[in-house]
Every structure is written in structure tokens, then in C-alpha cells.
Write an enzyme that holds these catalytic residues in place. Structure first.
Site, mmCIF file in Angstrom:
data_model
loop_
_atom_site.group_PDB
_atom_site.id
_atom_site.type_symbol
_atom_site.label_atom_id
_atom_site.label_comp_id
_atom_site.label_asym_id
_atom_site.label_seq_id
_atom_site.Cartn_x
_atom_site.Cartn_y
_atom_site.Cartn_z
ATOM 1 N N GLU A 65 88.978 33.153 -4.577
ATOM 2 C CA GLU A 65 88.267 33.280 -3.289
ATOM 3 C C GLU A 65 89.348 33.440 -2.239
ATOM 4 O O GLU A 65 90.051 32.481 -1.921
ATOM 5 C CB GLU A 65 87.424 32.024 -3.017
ATOM 6 C CG GLU A 65 86.432 31.668 -4.115
ATOM 7 C CD GLU A 65 85.230 32.593 -4.143
ATOM 8 O OE1 GLU A 65 85.021 33.335 -3.169
ATOM 9 O OE2 GLU A 65 84.497 32.572 -5.147
ATOM 10 N N CYS A 85 87.360 31.518 6.330
ATOM 11 C CA CYS A 85 87.537 32.777 5.608
ATOM 12 C C CYS A 85 86.485 33.813 5.993
ATOM 13 O O CYS A 85 86.752 35.004 5.999
ATOM 14 C CB CYS A 85 87.510 32.524 4.110
ATOM 15 S SG CYS A 85 86.026 31.669 3.566
HETATM 16 P P1 NAP Z 1 97.500 29.550 0.609
HETATM 17 O O1 NAP Z 1 98.823 29.441 1.274
HETATM 18 O O2 NAP Z 1 97.319 30.618 -0.380
HETATM 19 O O3 NAP Z 1 97.240 28.104 -0.031
HETATM 20 C C1 NAP Z 1 96.002 27.770 -0.651
HETATM 21 C C2 NAP Z 1 96.249 26.681 -1.669
HETATM 22 O O4 NAP Z 1 97.063 27.227 -2.704
HETATM 23 C C3 NAP Z 1 97.005 25.477 -1.112
HETATM 24 O O5 NAP Z 1 96.526 24.301 -1.735
HETATM 25 C C4 NAP Z 1 98.440 25.770 -1.538
HETATM 26 O O6 NAP Z 1 99.213 24.594 -1.608
HETATM 27 C C5 NAP Z 1 98.194 26.390 -2.898
HETATM 28 N N1 NAP Z 1 99.311 27.188 -3.402
HETATM 29 C C6 NAP Z 1 100.230 27.910 -2.723
HETATM 30 N N2 NAP Z 1 101.088 28.489 -3.580
HETATM 31 C C7 NAP Z 1 100.703 28.142 -4.831
HETATM 32 C C8 NAP Z 1 101.193 28.417 -6.150
HETATM 33 N N3 NAP Z 1 102.274 29.168 -6.361
HETATM 34 N N4 NAP Z 1 100.540 27.870 -7.189
HETATM 35 C C9 NAP Z 1 99.450 27.110 -7.011
HETATM 36 N N5 NAP Z 1 98.963 26.796 -5.806
HETATM 37 C C10 NAP Z 1 99.567 27.316 -4.716
HETATM 38 O O7 NAP Z 1 96.336 29.725 1.661
HETATM 39 P P2 NAP Z 1 96.121 28.926 3.005
HETATM 40 O O8 NAP Z 1 96.952 29.540 4.060
HETATM 41 O O9 NAP Z 1 96.260 27.494 2.756
HETATM 42 O O10 NAP Z 1 94.568 29.212 3.278
HETATM 43 C C11 NAP Z 1 94.150 30.210 4.148
HETATM 44 C C12 NAP Z 1 93.724 31.446 3.379
HETATM 45 O O11 NAP Z 1 92.679 31.092 2.483
HETATM 46 C C13 NAP Z 1 93.149 32.515 4.285
HETATM 47 O O12 NAP Z 1 93.623 33.772 3.884
HETATM 48 C C14 NAP Z 1 91.652 32.407 4.048
HETATM 49 O O13 NAP Z 1 90.939 33.588 4.317
HETATM 50 C C15 NAP Z 1 91.589 32.001 2.611
HETATM 51 N N6 NAP Z 1 90.328 31.309 2.287
HETATM 52 C C16 NAP Z 1 89.410 31.967 1.522
HETATM 53 C C17 NAP Z 1 88.177 31.363 1.248
HETATM 54 C C18 NAP Z 1 87.113 32.063 0.438
HETATM 55 O O14 NAP Z 1 86.151 31.412 0.031
HETATM 56 N N7 NAP Z 1 87.242 33.353 0.187
HETATM 57 C C19 NAP Z 1 87.923 30.080 1.739
HETATM 58 C C20 NAP Z 1 88.893 29.449 2.504
HETATM 59 C C21 NAP Z 1 90.104 30.069 2.774
HETATM 60 P P3 NAP Z 1 100.671 24.495 -0.933
HETATM 61 O O15 NAP Z 1 100.565 25.147 0.403
HETATM 62 O O16 NAP Z 1 100.948 23.059 -0.871
HETATM 63 O O17 NAP Z 1 101.631 25.203 -1.807
#
Ligand code: NAP
Length: 545
Positions: free
Chosen positions: A283, A317
Site C-alpha cells: 500500500e 495517503c
Molecule cells: P516509508 O519511509 O516507506 O516507511 C514506512 C515503514 O517502512 C516504516 O515503518 C519504516 O520504518 C519501514 N521501512 C523503511 N525502510 C524499510 C526496509 N528497508 N525494510 C523494512 N521496513 C522499512 O514511508 P513513510 O514516509 O513512513 O510513510 C509515508 C508514505 O506512505 C507516503 O508515501 C504515503 O503515501 C504512504 N502511505 C500509503 C498508504 C496506503 O494505504 N496506500 C497509507 C499510508 C501511507 P523506518 O522508517 O524505521 O525504517
């Protein structure tokens, strides 16, 4: 833009810890000792250096969080795998009862949940309530409909009557769930609860910034009757424990940015070829459009756009970041919308007084500032907002409405993930649809018209997993019986509805053959058998199945 003073008061001051012992230094917030009790629920990583998260409203510490290593995380999977065996043997009806009790607990104890979400994510209380509502709806839905989705289904057999064919659903095993910080409670509920309902154990990695919200729901789930060990929470950076989650789980449900999602999918697919045949859902991000048709009620569309663009300070999102308005009403819409954006109250109190809360992290503030500054420097017009508000809290940024945005400006096509939206005019609806679809993403969209049928006709032409007519996102987001997810770079798979639970299952077909064998009878020439079967196959389509 009005603002509430930074000093905080709580709806229930006196129920939680007092000033000085509260998390984030916020008056009326849960006490530090209560937060430590929640953190004690984390199993792995207690021997390593913890990290300290800070509250967006104040910049002050929340609580220290233990950080797991790769080895800790793998050990947690072992525990979860042991617990899953008994959980899978419980009846779906028993699992549904746990979820129904959880729904009641979430609603009855909502004050504390609201405080935690506000303190960790910096949301307004109304935006925090959306999380309580989303979580309760998920518990209610899967507490009622799981048996129907998971129940044995009768399928048409090769020979009517003689072949009894059934479709069975088995749990995957241990599901790894990786959650972001922006909807810490609702996204935990929407992913973890169906995985549990299907008989899986879950190892969840919430984001450090918002771990307490997930731990709060975890505590309530065990109080509702979820056996210990079936849902495990590990904390740690994805760069440290991500590989263990991807490699150890039987299914991965990831929510986060498109960049991280693609990296994980690459690892998952590589692992699949090399080792285990397992699957995942992603997602991811969006750059969600809204189309305002010429016949739309301008006042209603402008009010709807405020909720669509500025809920959770745009850190949503499915939030709208591009608005296409018919030229005949563009100016009047822009004036009405910008006026409403300016009227939004920013505030850092634990009550319902603010219309919009804070950004969640310094990284978010940096990105949003860069996007707006880039657009302004290249000639965009700022109709509302456009600046940070450190007078309210360290991470506040005004709801911002831009126009005259061109393709060379960062917010034209890149996801801002903040309270920033651009207005564009159009004269031909085909052109509006084409521009709405001119993106790598396909998560959510919104169409406004006084004619519902016309709105739905335009909606069906938009390349997005959900489209809301005369609403921004809440109509589809709250319709938990219907799938939600993204096309293109916005994701793979769907949460919610039957698909939301079936993704956590292995499907199995059991076919029982009676009487007629599916091979030539003794002594029957194969050619005659083939001819008989040919006639039989032709006749089959006339039989009721
Ligand atoms: P992110 O940087 O991708 O992080 C999301 C989660 O993934 C965090 O818990 C992060 O933890 C973890 N993560 C990062 N690198 C990882 C890796 N190599 N292996 C496993 N886990 C890893 O995203 P964000 O900035 O937190 O969230 C915002 C984004 O999410 C936006 O683009 C938004 O549109 C999207 N989003 C989508 C939805 C949907 O339903 N489509 C819902 C909500 C948000 P750490 O940061 O601690 O590494």
C-alpha cells in the site's frame, strides 16, 4: 489563519498523568509510567540502546523505545510461529468474538487512544478520532464477516452431482506487517485484525514515531481475549530489521512510500525465486486528483476540498494534492477554498478545538517547505498559507493553496504528503480526466458534480483504486466492505472487504469424485471415452451449475 495557543489542555485533565510526568511534556497526556507499561509489551531488543522519540507538538521526549536486532526479530518470528498453531485451531466464531470485544474496548477507552495518537503523530483530535473510528470499524467488520469470507465454498464440479468440489481457506502462517507513522492506529487495525481473524500470527513493525498507538491496541486486543504471542510487536529501523521480516514471514503486508515498497518487493521476489514461494501486498504513495465539474455546488466542493486536502495535515495517503476545476467556476471556487483554508484553526491541544494539527516529523517539514519554496520561486501564486508556524509548535505548517503551478515545479507531480494543494483550470472534461490520469500513481481520486450519475461516469474513467463522488476520501475509506488499494506505483493487492482478509489465506480446492471415474471404464476403448467426453463437455453448458 487562526491559531490556538501552544499551552495544552486535555479533555480529561486529571484522568491521566499531570504536568511534568506526561509524555511529550504535554499537559493532560498519558503519564510516562503508563507509556513505559505499554513499551514493556515489546518483546525483542530490550538489551540494546533504545531510541527516544519526540512529540511533534512540543519537540519534547515521549518515551525510550527498545530497538530489536536482526537476530531478535527472527527469534520473535519463532515465538509467533509456535503461538500460531493453537490460534489456527480456534474456530472463526471464537476469533470473531475477540474482535467484537476489541471494538467495544476501542470505543469505550477512546480518550486514551486519542491522546496517544495526538501526542505521537501531532494530529488534531478530530483527525485522531478518524483513527479510532477506522479501527473500531475494522474490528466490527472482521468480527462479523470473517466467517462468511473464510467459510468453505461449494464450487461447480467437473461432473454435476458426481464431483463435489469445495474451496477451503487456510491461514498463511506468520504474517509480517510493516506500518507507517501517518495512521498508526487505523492502519494497524485494518491490516493486523483481518490477518488474525484468518488464523495467522502477526509480527508487526510499527514506525518508532508512533509505536505507542499500536501497543495500545495490542494491549486492548489481549484484554479482549487474544492469546499472548499471537500478535508480536517489534521495534527497530527498517534498515536493521526489515530483511528479517521479509525473509521470515509467510506473507508481508507493507504500507509506506513507493520507494521503500519497490525495494522490499525486489527483495521479496528475489527471495521467492531463491528460497520460499511467498507473497505480499504493498500500500504505497499517491498524487491524488480531484475534478470539480462545471455543475458542482461550489460551496460544498470547497468545503469538501478542505477535508480532502488538510485532514491529518495532508499526511494521508488518500489526501488530494491536485484540483482540476472547470474554468466557468474556477475563480469563485479558488476564492471560497482559499478562504476556508485561511479560516482553519491550527492548534496543539488535546481537545477538539483545532481544525488542523502539526506535521509529524522534521523531515516532513523540510519536504513541505522545499516543495512550496520551489513552486513560489518558479512563479506559482500562493492563495493561502505558504509558511511554517513555529509560534504554535516546532512542526506546524499552514494549510497551503497554490495556483499557476507548472510541470517544472516539484509539487506538480511529486507526492508532497503535506497540507499543500494546487488548483488547475480546464474547459473540457476529457482533458481533465487525461490530466488526472497523467501520473505514475493511482491510489485515490474525487469527483464533484450535482449529478451523481455524471460524477460516477467520470469516476469510472479515472485510474485509481478508489474514487469518491462528492466526497474527498472518507466515503471509500470508511466503506470497509469494499477493497482499498492502489493501481500503478500506488501498490499491489488490496486491504478491506473480502480481499482484505483473503490475502492472508492459502486457498485449497478439495474435490471428491463419486461413481463415475474420470478415466475410461474397464474395457472401454480410449477413443470411445474421448468421444463420450466430448459430447459431455458440450452438454455441460446447458446444465444448471
Ligand atoms: P516509508 O519511509 O516507506 O516507511 C514506512 C515503514 O517502512 C516504516 O515503518 C519504516 O520504518 C519501514 N521501512 C523503511 N525502510 C524499510 C526496509 N528497508 N525494510 C523494512 N521496513 C522499512 O514511508 P513513510 O514516509 O513512513 O510513510 C509515508 C508514505 O506512505 C507516503 O508515501 C504515503 O503515501 C504512504 N502511505 C500509503 C498508504 C496506503 O494505504 N496506500 C497509507 C499510508 C501511507 P523506518 O522508517 O524505521 O525504517
Amino acid at each position: 489563519m487562526t491559531s490556538a495557543a501552544p499551552g495544552n489542555t486535555s479533555e480529561q485533565t486529571g484522568q491521566q498523568g499531570g504536568s511534568g510526568t506526561t509524555i511529550g511534556g504535554i499537559v493532560g497526556a498519558p503519564s510516562v509510567s503508563r507509556a513505559k507499561d505499554l513499551v514493556a509489551r515489546v518483546v525483542g531488543g530490550k538489551d540494546h540502546a533504545p531510541v527516544e522519540m519526540t512529540a511533534p507538538f512540543t519537540g519534547k521526549p515521549i518515551v525510550s523505545l527498545p530497538q530489536a536486532t536482526d537476530a531478535d526479530t527472527r527469534a520473535v518470528f519463532d515465538e509467533a510461529r509456535r503461538a500460531q498453531r493453537d490460534w489456527a485451531n480456534t474456530s472463526v466464531a471464537d476469533r470473531q468474538r475477540v474482535l467484537t470485544r476489541l471494538m467495544t474496548l476501542v470505543l469505550d477507552r477512546q480518550q486514551e487512544g486519542l491522546d496517544l495518537v495526538q501526542v505521537e503523530a501531532g494530529k488534531s483530535r478530530l483527525d485522531a478520532f478518524d483513527e479510532i473510528a477506522g479501527t473500531a470499524l475494522a474490528a466490527s467488520y472482521y468480527g462479523t464477516h470473517s466467517a462468511r469470507a473464510l467459510g468453505v465454498k461449494r464450487r461447480a464440479g467437473v461432473f454435476p452431482v458426481l464431483t463435489k468440489t469445495q474451496e477451503l481457506r487456510h491461514p498463511k502462517g506468520v504474517v509480517g506487517i510493516i506500518s507507517p507513522w501517518n495512521y498508526p492506529l487505523a492502519l494497524t487495525g485494518l491490516d493486523v485484525l483481518p490477518a488474525l481473524a484468518a488464523g495467522n500470527a502477526v509480527v508487526q513493525k510499527p514506525d518508532n514515531q508512533t509505536a505507542l498507538s499500536a501497543l495500545w491496541l495490542h494491549e486492548l486486543a489481549e484484554e479482549a481475549g487474544l492469546p499472548r504471542g499471537v500478535w508480536q510487536i517489534v521495534l527497530g529501523r527498517g534498515s536493521v530489521i526489515g530483511d528479517a521480516i521479509v525473509e521470515e514471514s509467510d506473507y508481508v503486508a507493507f504500507t509506506g512510500s513507493t520507494a521503500t515498497g519497490k525495494r522490499l518487493a525486489g527483495k521479496r521476489l528475489a527471495g521467492k525465486i531463491a528460497e520460499r514461494l511467498t507473497s505480499f501486498s504493498l500500500e504505497l504513495g499517491g498524487k491524488n486528483p480531484m475534478i470539480v465539474l462545471a455543475d458542482a455546488n461550489v460551496e460544498k466542493a470547497a468545503t469538501g476540498a478542505v477535508a480532502a486536502c488538510f485532514s491529518s495535515a495532508g499526511q494521508l495517503c488518500v489526501s488530494v494534492e491536485r484540483i482540476y476545476v472547470h474554468e466557468s467556476i474556477r475563480e469563485v471556487f479558488a476564492a471560497a477554498f482559499a478562504g476556508k483554508a485561511k479560516d482553519l484553526t491550527l492548534g496543539a491541544k488535546l481537545d477538539y478545538s483545532a481544525g488542523m494539527g502539526s506535521l509529524t516529523s522534521a523531515d516532513q517539514l523540510k519536504t513541505i517547505t522545499e516543495h512550496v519554496d520551489d513552486a513560489r520561486a518558479k512563479g506559482a501564486t500562493v492563495l493561502a498559507g505558504g509558511k511554517a508556524r513555529p509560534d504554535i509548535g516546532p512542526l506546524f505548517y499552514e494549510p497551503t493553496v497554490l495556483t499557476d503551478v507548472t510541470p517544472d515545479m516539484t509539487p506538480f507531480a511529486e507526492e508532497t504528503f503535506g497540507p499543500v494543494v494546487s488548483i488547475y483550470g480546464y474547459t473540457d472534461v476529457d482533458d481533465a480526466v487525461q490530466r488526472a490520469n497523467d501520473t505514475q500513481y493511482g491510489l485515490n481520486a474525487s469527483v464533484w458534480s450535482s449529478d451523481g450519475a455524471k460524477g460516477r461516469e467520470v469516476a469510472a474513467r479515472i485510474k485509481a483504486g478508489t474514487v469518491n463522488v462528492n466526497e474527498g476520501f472518507a466515503a471509500s475509506f470508511g466503506s470497509i466492505d469494499a477493497p482499498m488499494g492502489g493501481m500503478g506505483d500506488s501498490g499491489v493487492g488490496r486491504r478491506n472487504g473480502a480481499e482484505g482478509i483473503l490475502r492472508f489465506t492459502e486457498v485449497q480446492t478439495v474435490a471428491t469424485q463419486r461413481g463415475l471415474k474420470l478415466r475410461p471404464f474397464k474395457g472401454m476403448p480410449p477413443r470411445l471415452w474421448a468421444r463420450s467426453l466430448t459430447a459431455g463437455v458440450k452438454a455441460l453448458r446447458h446444465l444448471p451449475r
